[in-house]
Design a protein around this motif. Structure first.
Motif, PDB file in Angstrom:
ATOM      1  N   ARG A   2       0.822  -1.204   0.000  1.00 52.58           N
ATOM      2  CA  ARG A   2       0.000   0.000   0.000  1.00 52.58           C
ATOM      3  C   ARG A   2       0.858   1.257   0.000  1.00 52.58           C
ATOM      4  O   ARG A   2       0.568   2.223  -0.712  1.00 52.58           O
ATOM      5  CB  ARG A   2      -0.923  -0.009   1.212  1.00 52.58           C
ATOM      6  CG  ARG A   2      -1.849   1.192   1.288  1.00 52.58           C
ATOM      7  CD  ARG A   2      -2.727   1.114   2.511  1.00 52.58           C
ATOM      8  NE  ARG A   2      -3.547  -0.085   2.500  1.00 52.58           N
ATOM      9  CZ  ARG A   2      -4.344  -0.441   3.502  1.00 52.58           C
ATOM     10  NH1 ARG A   2      -4.426   0.322   4.597  1.00 52.58           N
ATOM     11  NH2 ARG A   2      -5.052  -1.535   3.421  1.00 52.58           N
ATOM     12  N   GLN A   3       1.933   1.239   0.788  1.00 52.39           N
ATOM     13  CA  GLN A   3       2.828   2.389   0.823  1.00 52.39           C
ATOM     14  C   GLN A   3       3.506   2.601  -0.525  1.00 52.39           C
ATOM     15  O   GLN A   3       3.703   3.744  -0.962  1.00 52.39           O
ATOM     16  CB  GLN A   3       3.870   2.203   1.930  1.00 52.39           C
ATOM     17  CG  GLN A   3       3.294   2.212   3.345  1.00 52.39           C
ATOM     18  CD  GLN A   3       4.372   2.019   4.395  1.00 52.39           C
ATOM     19  OE1 GLN A   3       5.516   1.719   4.075  1.00 52.39           O
ATOM     20  NE2 GLN A   3       4.004   2.199   5.656  1.00 52.39           N
ATOM     21  N   MET A   4       3.863   1.494  -1.174  1.00 49.74           N
ATOM     22  CA  MET A   4       4.496   1.601  -2.476  1.00 49.74           C
ATOM     23  C   MET A   4       3.553   2.237  -3.495  1.00 49.74           C
ATOM     24  O   MET A   4       3.950   3.112  -4.270  1.00 49.74           O
ATOM     25  CB  MET A   4       4.927   0.207  -2.960  1.00 49.74           C
ATOM     26  CG  MET A   4       5.659   0.181  -4.307  1.00 49.74           C
ATOM     27  SD  MET A   4       4.566   0.153  -5.766  1.00 49.74           S
ATOM     28  CE  MET A   4       3.746  -1.426  -5.544  1.00 49.74           C
ATOM     29  N   ILE A   6       0.988   4.245  -2.905  1.00 50.08           N
ATOM     30  CA  ILE A   6       0.807   5.666  -2.577  1.00 50.08           C
ATOM     31  C   ILE A   6       2.028   6.474  -3.006  1.00 50.08           C
ATOM     32  O   ILE A   6       1.904   7.561  -3.586  1.00 50.08           O
ATOM     33  CB  ILE A   6       0.547   5.842  -1.064  1.00 50.08           C
ATOM     34  CG1 ILE A   6      -0.785   5.187  -0.684  1.00 50.08           C
ATOM     35  CG2 ILE A   6       0.538   7.322  -0.693  1.00 50.08           C
ATOM     36  CD1 ILE A   6      -1.075   5.195   0.796  1.00 50.08           C
ATOM     37  N   ARG A   7       3.216   5.925  -2.751  1.00 52.21           N
ATOM     38  CA  ARG A   7       4.440   6.626  -3.115  1.00 52.21           C
ATOM     39  C   ARG A   7       4.561   6.795  -4.625  1.00 52.21           C
ATOM     40  O   ARG A   7       4.926   7.864  -5.127  1.00 52.21           O
ATOM     41  CB  ARG A   7       5.645   5.872  -2.552  1.00 52.21           C
ATOM     42  CG  ARG A   7       6.984   6.561  -2.815  1.00 52.21           C
ATOM     43  CD  ARG A   7       8.085   5.976  -1.951  1.00 52.21           C
ATOM     44  NE  ARG A   7       8.258   4.552  -2.206  1.00 52.21           N
ATOM     45  CZ  ARG A   7       7.921   3.584  -1.355  1.00 52.21           C
ATOM     46  NH1 ARG A   7       7.356   3.900  -0.191  1.00 52.21           N
ATOM     47  NH2 ARG A   7       8.133   2.311  -1.653  1.00 52.21           N
ATOM     48  N   ARG A   8       4.239   5.746  -5.364  1.00 51.68           N
ATOM     49  CA  ARG A   8       4.323   5.818  -6.818  1.00 51.68           C
ATOM     50  C   ARG A   8       3.304   6.810  -7.390  1.00 51.68           C
ATOM     51  O   ARG A   8       3.592   7.523  -8.365  1.00 51.68           O
ATOM     52  CB  ARG A   8       4.116   4.430  -7.415  1.00 51.68           C
ATOM     53  CG  ARG A   8       5.222   3.439  -7.108  1.00 51.68           C
ATOM     54  CD  ARG A   8       6.396   3.646  -8.034  1.00 51.68           C
ATOM     55  NE  ARG A   8       6.057   3.254  -9.380  1.00 51.68           N
ATOM     56  CZ  ARG A   8       6.186   2.007  -9.850  1.00 51.68           C
ATOM     57  NH1 ARG A   8       6.664   1.046  -9.057  1.00 51.68           N
ATOM     58  NH2 ARG A   8       5.858   1.727 -11.078  1.00 51.68           N
ATOM     59  N   LEU A  10       2.149   9.462  -5.861  1.00 53.37           N
ATOM     60  CA  LEU A  10       2.631  10.805  -5.543  1.00 53.37           C
ATOM     61  C   LEU A  10       3.767  11.212  -6.480  1.00 53.37           C
ATOM     62  O   LEU A  10       3.886  12.383  -6.849  1.00 53.37           O
ATOM     63  CB  LEU A  10       3.097  10.873  -4.088  1.00 53.37           C
ATOM     64  CG  LEU A  10       1.994  10.764  -3.028  1.00 53.37           C
ATOM     65  CD1 LEU A  10       2.601  10.766  -1.620  1.00 53.37           C
ATOM     66  CD2 LEU A  10       0.996  11.912  -3.166  1.00 53.37           C
ATOM     67  N   GLN A  11       4.587  10.245  -6.864  1.00 48.23           N
ATOM     68  CA  GLN A  11       5.665  10.544  -7.806  1.00 48.23           C
ATOM     69  C   GLN A  11       5.129  10.886  -9.189  1.00 48.23           C
ATOM     70  O   GLN A  11       5.833  11.513  -9.988  1.00 48.23           O
ATOM     71  CB  GLN A  11       6.611   9.341  -7.908  1.00 48.23           C
ATOM     72  CG  GLN A  11       7.416   9.077  -6.649  1.00 48.23           C
ATOM     73  CD  GLN A  11       8.212   7.781  -6.726  1.00 48.23           C
ATOM     74  OE1 GLN A  11       8.076   7.005  -7.674  1.00 48.23           O
ATOM     75  NE2 GLN A  11       9.026   7.535  -5.716  1.00 48.23           N
ATOM     76  N   THR A  12       3.903  10.499  -9.454  1.00 48.41           N
ATOM     77  CA  THR A  12       3.299  10.784 -10.752  1.00 48.41           C
ATOM     78  C   THR A  12       3.095  12.284 -10.967  1.00 48.41           C
ATOM     79  O   THR A  12       3.236  12.780 -12.093  1.00 48.41           O
ATOM     80  CB  THR A  12       1.942  10.056 -10.864  1.00 48.41           C
ATOM     81  OG1 THR A  12       2.133   8.663 -10.731  1.00 48.41           O
ATOM     82  CG2 THR A  12       1.268  10.350 -12.195  1.00 48.41           C
ATOM     83  N   LYS A 315       9.292  -2.912  -4.752  1.00 42.10           N
ATOM     84  CA  LYS A 315       9.977  -1.734  -4.248  1.00 42.10           C
ATOM     85  C   LYS A 315       9.600  -0.524  -5.104  1.00 42.10           C
ATOM     86  O   LYS A 315       9.545  -0.622  -6.319  1.00 42.10           O
ATOM     87  CB  LYS A 315      11.496  -1.924  -4.300  1.00 42.10           C
ATOM     88  CG  LYS A 315      11.980  -3.071  -3.385  1.00 42.10           C
ATOM     89  CD  LYS A 315      13.472  -3.220  -3.460  1.00 42.10           C
ATOM     90  CE  LYS A 315      13.950  -4.367  -2.562  1.00 42.10           C
ATOM     91  NZ  LYS A 315      15.431  -4.518  -2.609  1.00 42.10           N
ATOM     92  N   GLY A 316       9.352   0.582  -4.448  1.00 47.49           N
ATOM     93  CA  GLY A 316       9.000   1.782  -5.199  1.00 47.49           C
ATOM     94  C   GLY A 316      10.220   2.494  -5.716  1.00 47.49           C
ATOM     95  O   GLY A 316      11.318   2.228  -5.348  1.00 47.49           O
TER      96      GLY A 316
END
Length: 316
Positions: A2-4, A6-8, A10-12, A315-316
């Motif tokens: 889930r964190q990955m 969300i992180r990906r 946000l990187q968008t 891994k993000g």
């Protein structure tokens, strides 16, 4: 995971922002003027400048970009400079045609590539492997637009079996008519990806057949085809998931070419029309949509890879 995700996601945001700047700069540096779409031979210069002012094209380029960005942050992609229709509405209207073409092409390519690649790998350097390899090399080498023109000449002009353009026959609303119109563009788009996938699966199959578990299955009395389609296929399909995510960009580019040649009423043909008219709001909207599709495709591939093989940590 889930964190990955969300992180990906946000990187968008900064990535799409960078893409929008590059795309807008390239549009402004390219030759052409959208005002020419409204100019008539007898139009006065003052009238031309009035049109330019009404479209907001008399302002500095960075002001035009900031105004466009302000609209985007409000959920509005703006209006076309040529037909004055909402950009988002035009993309949504044409999205089903493009999604159907791309989805069908990928599905056909994968369903054909898996057995062909497995058979070629299991019969390395034999006649069937050479035939499949020849088809794959042709698919890799032949440009999509040339293949499209060739199929139109054979099946639409010479044999009169299939329609050569459009998505529907005038006055015909049946699903069968849509399918007939989609055979040629879908075949062209699928063929290019089929070739690459076959080569990839063949290479993976050759490597997997050297593994110890294959020899163990032979020792248990399993035949070649059982081992191939029950055990080897599981290991071969994992890299295909990643390959699908990586090929999203090529899929979008291929769809643009295919839709243009076959006059398929999708996002690709809309984009080509916008390029010819220097209609930058539509070009920007399609570029952002394509970039988002590529990012989400890679994210979905990573998630599916982790689901199919729990041993892999995403891994993000």
């Amino acid at each position: 995971m889930r964190q990955m995700i969300i992180r990906r996601l946000l990187q968008t945001i900064p990535l799409l922002f960078f893409v929008s700047i590059v795309c807008f700069a390239m549009i402004k540096l390219a030759p052409g003027d959208p005002v020419l779409s409204f100019v008539t031979p007898n139009m006065h210069a003052d009238d031309i400048e009035r049109i330019r002012h009404n479209l907001g094209l008399d302002r500095p380029a960075y002001i035009q970009y900031l105004l466009w960005l302000k609209q985007l942050l409000q959920g509005d992609l703006g209006y076309s400079l040529v037909n004055h229709q909402p950009v988002l509405g035009q993309i949504i209207d044409r999205l089903p045609a493009t999604a159907g073409l791309m989805g069908s092409a990928i599905l056909i390519a994968v369903l054909l590539a898996i057995p062909l690649g497995l058979i070629a790998g299991a019969n390395r350097n034999r006649w069937i492997d050479k035939i499949i390899n020849l088809i794959a090399y042709i698919g890799i080498s032949v440009p999509l637009f040339w293949l499209a023109i060739l199929l139109i000449y054979i099946f639409a002009i010479k044999l009169s079996l299939l329609p050569s353009m459009g998505m529907r026959t005038i006055g015909e609303e049946s699903i069968g008519d849509v399918l007939r119109h989609g055979i040629l563009p879908c075949s062209v788009l699928a063929f290019g990806f089929l070739a690459g996938y076959v080569r990839y699966i063949r290479s993976s199959t050759i490597g997997q057949l050297k593994e110890d578990y294959v020899q163990i299955q032979y020792a248990f009395g399993s035949n070649k085809w059982t081992i191939l389609f029950r055990h080897v296929i599981k290991h071969v399909l994992l890299p295909i998931i990643t390959l699908l995510g990586m090929s999203m960009g090529d899929l979008v580019a291929g769809a643009i070419v295919t839709e243009t040649v076959f006059s398929w009423p999708g996002i690709g043909s809309l984009g080509m029309t916008a390029v010819r008219g220097m209609d930058y709001p539509i070009i920007m909207g399609i570029t952002l949509f394509s970039s988002l599709l590529l990012i989400l495709g890679n994210l979905a591939a990573d998630i599916l890879y982790a689901i199919v093989d729990p041993r892999m940590k995403v891994k993000g």
